[in-house]
Design a protein around this motif. Sequence first.
Motif, PDB file in Angstrom:
ATOM      1  N   THR B 528     -69.530 -23.752 -44.503  1.00 35.46           N
ATOM      2  CA  THR B 528     -69.711 -22.605 -45.397  1.00 35.46           C
ATOM      3  C   THR B 528     -71.193 -22.292 -45.585  1.00 35.46           C
ATOM      4  O   THR B 528     -71.622 -21.137 -45.503  1.00 35.46           O
ATOM      5  N   ALA B 531     -72.904 -20.838 -42.433  1.00 35.60           N
ATOM      6  CA  ALA B 531     -72.514 -19.435 -42.231  1.00 35.60           C
ATOM      7  C   ALA B 531     -73.240 -18.538 -43.219  1.00 35.60           C
ATOM      8  O   ALA B 531     -73.738 -17.476 -42.858  1.00 35.60           O
ATOM      9  N   ARG B 532     -73.310 -18.959 -44.482  1.00 35.52           N
ATOM     10  CA  ARG B 532     -73.916 -18.107 -45.502  1.00 35.52           C
ATOM     11  C   ARG B 532     -75.413 -17.954 -45.270  1.00 35.52           C
ATOM     12  O   ARG B 532     -75.980 -16.878 -45.391  1.00 35.52           O
ATOM     13  N   GLY B 535     -75.786 -16.958 -40.962  1.00 32.72           N
ATOM     14  CA  GLY B 535     -74.985 -15.921 -40.307  1.00 32.72           C
ATOM     15  C   GLY B 535     -74.408 -16.381 -38.976  1.00 32.72           C
ATOM     16  O   GLY B 535     -74.223 -15.597 -38.064  1.00 32.72           O
ATOM     17  N   ILE B 536     -74.114 -17.686 -38.878  1.00 30.93           N
ATOM     18  CA  ILE B 536     -73.595 -18.214 -37.620  1.00 30.93           C
ATOM     19  C   ILE B 536     -72.520 -19.252 -37.950  1.00 30.93           C
ATOM     20  O   ILE B 536     -72.636 -19.985 -38.935  1.00 30.93           O
TER      21      ILE B 536
END
Lengths: 85, 581
Positions: B528, B531-532, B535-536
Motif C-alpha cells: 500500500t 503504491a501511494r 505510484g507503482i
Amino acid sequence: MDRNEALQKVRAFTLKELLKNPEYGLKNDEPLFSSGLIDSFAMAQVGVFIETEFNLYIPDPELTVENMDSVDLITDKILAGLAAQ
Amino acid sequence: MTLPFINPVEVLQRRAQETPNRLSHMLLGATDAESHSLTYSQLDAEVKKMAAYLQSVAEPGQRALLVYPTSLEFVVAMFACMYAGIIPIPTNPPGMNRSAQRLEAIARDARARLVLTTPEYQHAFLAEAAQFPDFAALTWVTREAVEAGSGHSLQIPVITPQSTAFMQYTSGSTNIPKGVVISYRNFSHNMHALHETRIRGNEYADDSVILTWTPLFHDMGLLIGTFLTPMDGTPSILMPTIQFMQNPLNWLKAIQKFKATASGGPNFAYDLCVNKIPLEKCEGLDLSTWKIAYNSAEPVRAETQARFAEKFAPFGFRPEVQAPCYGMAETTLVISYYTGEKKTITQRFRRADFEEGRLVPSDSDEQKESVEAVSSGVPLVDYQIAIVHPKNRKRCAPNEVGEVWISGDSVGEGYWNRPEDTKHTFGAHIAETHEGPYLRTGDLGFMHDGHLYITGRLKDLLIVRGRNYYPQDVEMTVERTHPALRAGGGAAFSVTEDNVEQLVVVHETQRREMDGVDWNEVIKTIRTNVAREHGIRAHAVILIRRATIAKTSSGKIQRSEMKRQYLANELQIVAEWRAPS
C-alpha cells in the motif's frame, strides 16, 4: 458480494485515500482519471486496494483508465473479477 | 563544425512576421469543438503580453515554476519566460491525490520566485499552504492575472549562447531534486540535432506535422512538442497524455486525422498499441503519413518493434520509420537517433561473456545462449561518445561494454547550485589521456559499426513505463513501514517479466521483533505504501532472515546480488507475496 457493499468500500477509499477529502461530493459515475481529478499515479493504489480489500489481483493490462475511471466502473470490475474466481 | 546559433525568441518573432497565419500549436480536446489552436502571430502576441506582465513582477534571471496540464497556456508560458529573461522550470502537476511535496522541494532548490499556473492549481496549492508555507510566499501568475494587469511594456533581453534557457528537474531521487541547467547554446545545438533526425528520416517537408502526447514538462514533450515547431516551422498537435492512456487507439487515430509525420513515445506505448488495440477497431486506419516513429525514454525492445510493425503493416505502417533513440535531460534531449533501415538493428552476443561485459558474437537464437542488443541509433551532429571503464576510467576495448560518456554542445551546463554533483556527473575526464570533460550518463553500452547500443544501467535506476524510480527511495518507504524491518536492510530492483520491467522489494527482518508480528499484514502495508508514495505496484515483496542481505565491505546494499539470489531462488524467506502469474 453485494454490489452496494463493494461500492461503498470503493467510494470510501476514493474519497479518503485518493481525493483526500471525505466531504467532496463525488458522483459514482464521475470520471476520476480522464477528468484530471486524480492523476495516473493513483492507479497503482487502486490496484493494491483491490488486492488487499477484496483479495483480487487485477493484472497490469487491465488496470487501465478505461476500466477504472469511476467508482461505478471500479466496482463493476471487482464484481466481475470475483465472479470469475 | 560550427552550427548557426538558434535563438528561439528571434525565431518565433520572425515566424509571426513572415507566416503570421500559419498554425503553430493545436491542443486536442475530447471533441473537435473543444480543440484550440494558435497561429504564430497569436502565439507571439500572447507571449508578449505575458512576458510584459512577468517583467512587472519579477527580475530577469529569477526562476519560475510552470505548473500546467498539457495546454497552449504551457507553450505561451515557456516562451513568455524566455522573452522576459525569466528562467522557466517545467514541472509535473500533481493531481488531488498527491502531495505538493516534490513541487515544494523544487521551488526551494531552485529558489523560485514565481509560479505560473492555472487558477485551479493555484487554488489547490494554496489550500495546502499551511503545510507548505514556502508556497504562499511565491508570486502566483495565472492568465487572469495577466489579463487584469496588461499595459506593461516589454524589454526583450539580449540572449547569448551562455544565457540560461530553462531548467529540467528530472534527475535525482524524490527527496533531492536536481535541476539540469540548459543554456541557449545547449538548446540551439539540440534543435540542430532534432532537425537532423528529421532530415535523416526524410520527414522534414512543407506538409510535415508533429504530434505528441508525452507530457510537455518532460524533455521529450518539451523539446519536440513545444519548441521544435516554431524552430522548424512545422505545426505541432498536442494530445493530452490522458487521451492516450484512456485508449492508445486515440493516438493512432490522431496520427491519421492530422496526417502526422513525426510522433512517438517510450517502448511501453508501442506495447500498449500491440496488446490493447483490437484489430477490428483498426478498420480504415491509415498510418501511411508516419515517417518518424521515435521510441525513447526507456529501453527499446526488438520484440516490441517487430510486433508493432507486423500488427500495423496492413494499415500503412512502414517498419523503416521505426526510430529507436537515446537521450536524457542532461543532454537537453536527444543524443542518438536512427532511421532508414527495413527493421530495427540488433546484434546477438554470447550471454555468458556479455554478462561479464565482453562482446562475443553469437549465432544462437536461444535466450539461454545469447542476448540481443538493440541499436539506439547513430550519435547526432558534433557528439563525441566514449565507452569507459566506470572504475578505472580508461577507455574500453572495442569488444567491451562500459559506461557511456558524452561530450557535445547539447550537454547541459550542470546541476543548479550543486557544484559537487556537477563535477562528478558533468566533469569526467578519461584516465591518463585526461580527455574531457565528459558527461557520465550512468548507462552501460558499447559502439558497434557507428551505432550506440545501451545494454544496462550503472546507476541503480528503475525505469517502469517510462518513469524513473530510485531504489533508495522505495527502500526508504519500505523500511518506514514497520519497526520489525531492519533499517538499511532493503534492496529494491527490477526484473523483466514478459518483456516488462517489474519492481521487486526484498527486506531484512529483525529477529528480536519477530515473535508475534503478522508478516502478511506488514507486506500488505508495504504494498500500500509503495503504491501511494511512488505510484507503482510491487511485483513481489519478500521479507528475508536477519543478516542475509548482501552488502559490500563498506556497507552498501548489493542490489545486483540480491537480484541474482531472487532469480536463483536463493533468498532465505521469512514471508513473501508475489503477483499471481
